[in-house]
Scaffold this motif. Structure first.
Motif, short mmCIF file in Angstrom:
data_model
loop_
_atom_site.label_atom_id
_atom_site.label_comp_id
_atom_site.label_asym_id
_atom_site.label_seq_id
_atom_site.Cartn_x
_atom_site.Cartn_y
_atom_site.Cartn_z
N ALA A 134 0.83 -1.21 0.00
CA ALA A 134 0.00 0.00 0.00
C ALA A 134 0.86 1.26 0.00
O ALA A 134 0.61 2.21 -0.75
CB ALA A 134 -0.93 -0.02 1.21
N PHE A 135 1.90 1.27 0.85
CA PHE A 135 2.77 2.45 0.93
C PHE A 135 3.54 2.65 -0.37
O PHE A 135 3.67 3.78 -0.86
CB PHE A 135 3.73 2.33 2.10
N ASN A 136 4.04 1.56 -0.94
CA ASN A 136 4.80 1.69 -2.18
C ASN A 136 3.94 2.23 -3.30
O ASN A 136 4.38 3.06 -4.11
CB ASN A 136 5.41 0.35 -2.59
N LYS A 137 2.69 1.79 -3.37
CA LYS A 137 1.78 2.27 -4.40
C LYS A 137 1.54 3.77 -4.24
O LYS A 137 1.66 4.54 -5.22
CB LYS A 137 0.46 1.52 -4.31
N ILE A 138 1.21 4.20 -3.04
CA ILE A 138 0.89 5.61 -2.82
C ILE A 138 2.14 6.48 -2.99
O ILE A 138 2.08 7.59 -3.52
CB ILE A 138 0.24 5.80 -1.44
N ALA A 139 3.30 5.94 -2.57
CA ALA A 139 4.55 6.68 -2.72
C ALA A 139 4.91 6.88 -4.20
O ALA A 139 5.60 7.84 -4.55
CB ALA A 139 5.68 5.96 -2.01
N SER A 140 4.46 5.98 -5.05
CA SER A 140 4.81 6.05 -6.48
C SER A 140 3.90 7.00 -7.26
O SER A 140 4.17 7.28 -8.43
CB SER A 140 4.73 4.65 -7.10
N LEU A 141 2.83 7.48 -6.64
CA LEU A 141 1.90 8.39 -7.31
C LEU A 141 2.51 9.78 -7.45
O LEU A 141 3.33 10.19 -6.63
CB LEU A 141 0.58 8.48 -6.54
N GLY A 142 2.06 10.49 -8.46
CA GLY A 142 2.47 11.88 -8.60
C GLY A 142 1.77 12.75 -7.57
O GLY A 142 0.76 12.36 -6.98
N GLU B 241 -1.95 13.33 -8.29
CA GLU B 241 -2.75 12.13 -8.02
C GLU B 241 -2.99 11.95 -6.53
O GLU B 241 -4.11 11.65 -6.09
CB GLU B 241 -2.04 10.88 -8.58
N ARG B 242 -1.94 12.15 -5.76
CA ARG B 242 -2.07 11.96 -4.31
C ARG B 242 -3.03 12.97 -3.70
O ARG B 242 -3.81 12.64 -2.80
CB ARG B 242 -0.70 12.06 -3.63
N LYS B 243 -2.99 14.21 -4.19
CA LYS B 243 -3.86 15.24 -3.63
C LYS B 243 -5.34 14.89 -3.78
O LYS B 243 -6.17 15.27 -2.96
CB LYS B 243 -3.57 16.59 -4.30
N LYS B 244 -5.66 14.17 -4.85
CA LYS B 244 -7.06 13.78 -5.08
C LYS B 244 -7.54 12.74 -4.06
O LYS B 244 -8.72 12.59 -3.83
CB LYS B 244 -7.21 13.23 -6.50
N GLY B 245 -6.58 12.00 -3.49
CA GLY B 245 -6.93 10.98 -2.51
C GLY B 245 -6.99 9.59 -3.10
O GLY B 245 -6.93 9.40 -4.32
N ALA C 134 -7.01 -2.63 4.17
CA ALA C 134 -7.65 -1.38 4.60
C ALA C 134 -6.75 -0.59 5.54
O ALA C 134 -6.54 0.62 5.36
CB ALA C 134 -8.98 -1.69 5.30
N GLN C 135 -6.18 -1.28 6.52
CA GLN C 135 -5.31 -0.59 7.47
C GLN C 135 -4.01 -0.13 6.81
O GLN C 135 -3.48 0.93 7.14
CB GLN C 135 -5.01 -1.51 8.66
N GLY C 136 -3.51 -0.93 5.88
CA GLY C 136 -2.29 -0.55 5.18
C GLY C 136 -2.48 0.72 4.37
O GLY C 136 -1.64 1.63 4.41
N VAL C 137 -3.58 0.79 3.62
CA VAL C 137 -3.86 1.98 2.82
C VAL C 137 -4.11 3.19 3.71
O VAL C 137 -3.63 4.29 3.45
CB VAL C 137 -5.05 1.73 1.88
N ALA C 138 -4.86 2.96 4.79
CA ALA C 138 -5.19 4.07 5.70
C ALA C 138 -3.93 4.66 6.32
O ALA C 138 -3.76 5.89 6.38
CB ALA C 138 -6.15 3.59 6.79
N LEU C 139 -3.02 3.80 6.79
CA LEU C 139 -1.79 4.30 7.40
C LEU C 139 -0.89 4.98 6.37
O LEU C 139 -0.29 6.03 6.64
CB LEU C 139 -1.04 3.16 8.09
N ALA C 140 -0.79 4.38 5.18
CA ALA C 140 0.05 4.97 4.13
C ALA C 140 -0.47 6.35 3.74
O ALA C 140 0.30 7.30 3.57
CB ALA C 140 0.08 4.05 2.91
N ALA C 141 -1.79 6.48 3.62
CA ALA C 141 -2.39 7.78 3.28
C ALA C 141 -2.12 8.80 4.38
O ALA C 141 -1.85 9.97 4.10
CB ALA C 141 -3.89 7.61 3.05
N LYS C 142 -2.19 8.35 5.60
CA LYS C 142 -1.91 9.25 6.74
C LYS C 142 -0.48 9.77 6.68
O LYS C 142 -0.22 10.95 6.96
CB LYS C 142 -2.16 8.51 8.05
N GLN C 143 0.45 8.90 6.30
CA GLN C 143 1.85 9.31 6.22
C GLN C 143 2.06 10.43 5.20
O GLN C 143 2.91 11.30 5.37
CB GLN C 143 2.73 8.11 5.85
N PHE C 144 1.25 10.39 4.13
CA PHE C 144 1.37 11.42 3.09
C PHE C 144 0.40 12.58 3.30
O PHE C 144 0.40 13.53 2.51
CB PHE C 144 1.14 10.79 1.71
N GLY C 145 -0.44 12.47 4.30
CA GLY C 145 -1.38 13.54 4.59
C GLY C 145 -2.44 13.72 3.52
O GLY C 145 -2.84 14.85 3.20
#
Length: 403
Positions: free
Chosen positions: A55-63, A66-70, A80-91
């Motif tokens: 989950a973190f690697n996927k979100i980290a690889s986004l531009g 893309e990330r701002k859109k959520g 679910a928990q993996g994506v939620a925590l990864a998203a929290k790390q990127f705010g």
């Protein structure tokens, strides 16, 4: 197709939030199985599961845009928990669609990382369909739990940590549901140590990937039923099947009884709480499913530890009954003063500890003047239980044993 270089790059990213989980030799399991067994304990990962890596690697690889859109994901638990925590790390905002039947503890776990939870559908497939539609309508990125190359690369980082600790294992046992974990691990393993066998272990109640592996083409199942909910995947992903057919050496099945035995074994012998999906490799080991030469060096990945406490209590209770450490009896006695005391005196003399007792004098099966006494006993093994039954028979009690 991802390469070893992609997995190495992913490892640098995921260690910003994931931890290098313990890797250790398991002497008791080695003795029981006849192999030299090591455990990779992803059940001790930040979120209790390996899923945070992908989950973190996927979100980290986004531009950035893309990330701002959520992001959006569908999951009943670990992803679910993996994506939620990864998203929290990127705010960034995260919406997790979970089935309406998801236990409150799992919903609260996802919310604790700041994600929005939407309950939709009666099962994962219905939640998944809604999540894909929701992401498209809102213009957000959908983070697939396994059929995504960045997710696969993130999961493959586990293999790098295994090789840091264990040079050239003969085989690595990997839990298989959708196939993201084994795809990433197999790519890394075959690049680093081609002779090391990658063996997938799936639940017999969710055999889609095993059927597809054998047939060399995607085969979906109509339903799934297993206590290993983390790998209870109904349909086969062509994306992960391509990796599996190219890099995986074998695929095994274990049933729920074998999985439950492995969960209890890990709890008792290794002092580890492991969920059903994480225990399938150990289930294959203790039930002699591998067919490898004895003494082979084998690594089993404990992929997660997020087991529902109600399920764990059922597994423990059944395990105690199977190992003759508990027994349940229904005794028929005369319903008069002193009868129950006489029964308990016999049990006391037999050194059986009463942990539950119930009294029923109204059952339609009873003769007038009789009563049923249901008793739960702590016992010291099969011989002790035979001694208890013999003592009851010698004193004229009629009884049935519950299983």
């Amino acid at each position: 197709m991802i390469r070893l270089e992609d997995i190495k790059a992913a490892h640098e990213r995921v260690l910003k939030v994931a931890v290098k989980t313990p890797f250790s030799y398991a002497p008791k399991l080695s003795e029981a199985s006849g192999y030299e067994v090591y455990l990779k304990k992803e059940n001790l990962q930040t979120t209790g599961s390996f899923k945070i890596r992908g989950a973190f690697n996927k979100i980290a690889s986004l531009g950035d845009e893309e990330r701002k859109k959520g992001v959006v994901a569908a999951s009943a638990g670990n992803h679910a928990q993996g994506v939620a925590l990864a998203a929290k790390q990127f705010g960034i905002p995260a919406t997790i669609v979970m089935p309406e039947t998801t236990p409150l503890t799992k919903v609260d776990g996802v919310k604790s990382y700041g994600a929005e939870v939407v309950l939709s559908g009666s099962n994962y497939d219905e939640a998944y369909a809604y999540a894909v539609k929701f992401a498209k309508e809102k213009g957000r990125v959908f983070v697939h739990p396994f059929a995504d190359e960045q997710v696969i690369a993130g999961q493959g980082t586990i293999a790098l940590e295994i090789f840091d600790k264990c040079e050239r294992p003969d085989a690595i046992l990997v839990p298989v549901g959708g196939g993201g974990l084994i795809s990433g691990i197999a790519v890394a393993v075959k690049a680093i140590s081609p002779a090391t066998k990658v063996i997938g272990v799936a639940a017999a109640g969710a055999p889609a990937m095993k059927l597809s592996f054998d047939a060399k083409k995607p085969i979906d199942t109509t339903s799934v039923r297993t206590i290993a909910d983390g790998i209870a995947v109904r349909d086969t992903s062509p994306t992960t099947l391509e990796y599996i057919l190219r890099y995986v050496d074998d695929m095994l099945l274990v049933d729920d009884e074998e999985i439950a035995n492995a969960i209890l074994y890990l709890l008792e012998k290794q002092k580890l709480v492991v969920e059903g999906a994480g225990a399938v490799g150990v289930a294959a080991l203790i039930h002699d499913k591998l067919g490898l030469p004895k003494g082979a060096k084998v690594v089993s990945i404990l992929s997660g530890g997020n087991i529902d406490v109600t399920m764990l209590s059922v597994i423990i209770e059944k395990g105690l009954l199977k190992s003759y450490r508990k027994m349940k009896l229904v005794v028929t006695l005369v319903d008069k003063p002193g009868s129950l005391m006489h029964l308990t005196e016999i049990l006391k003399d037999a050194q059986a500890n009463i942990v539950h007792i119930g009294y029923d004098r109204t059952s339609l099966d009873l003769k007038f003047g009789d009563a049923y006494v249901s008793i739960g006993l702590e016992t010291k093994g099969k011989t002790h239980q035979e001694e208890i039954k013999k003592a009851l028979l010698e004193h004229g009690f009629r009884f049935e044993e519950e299983h």
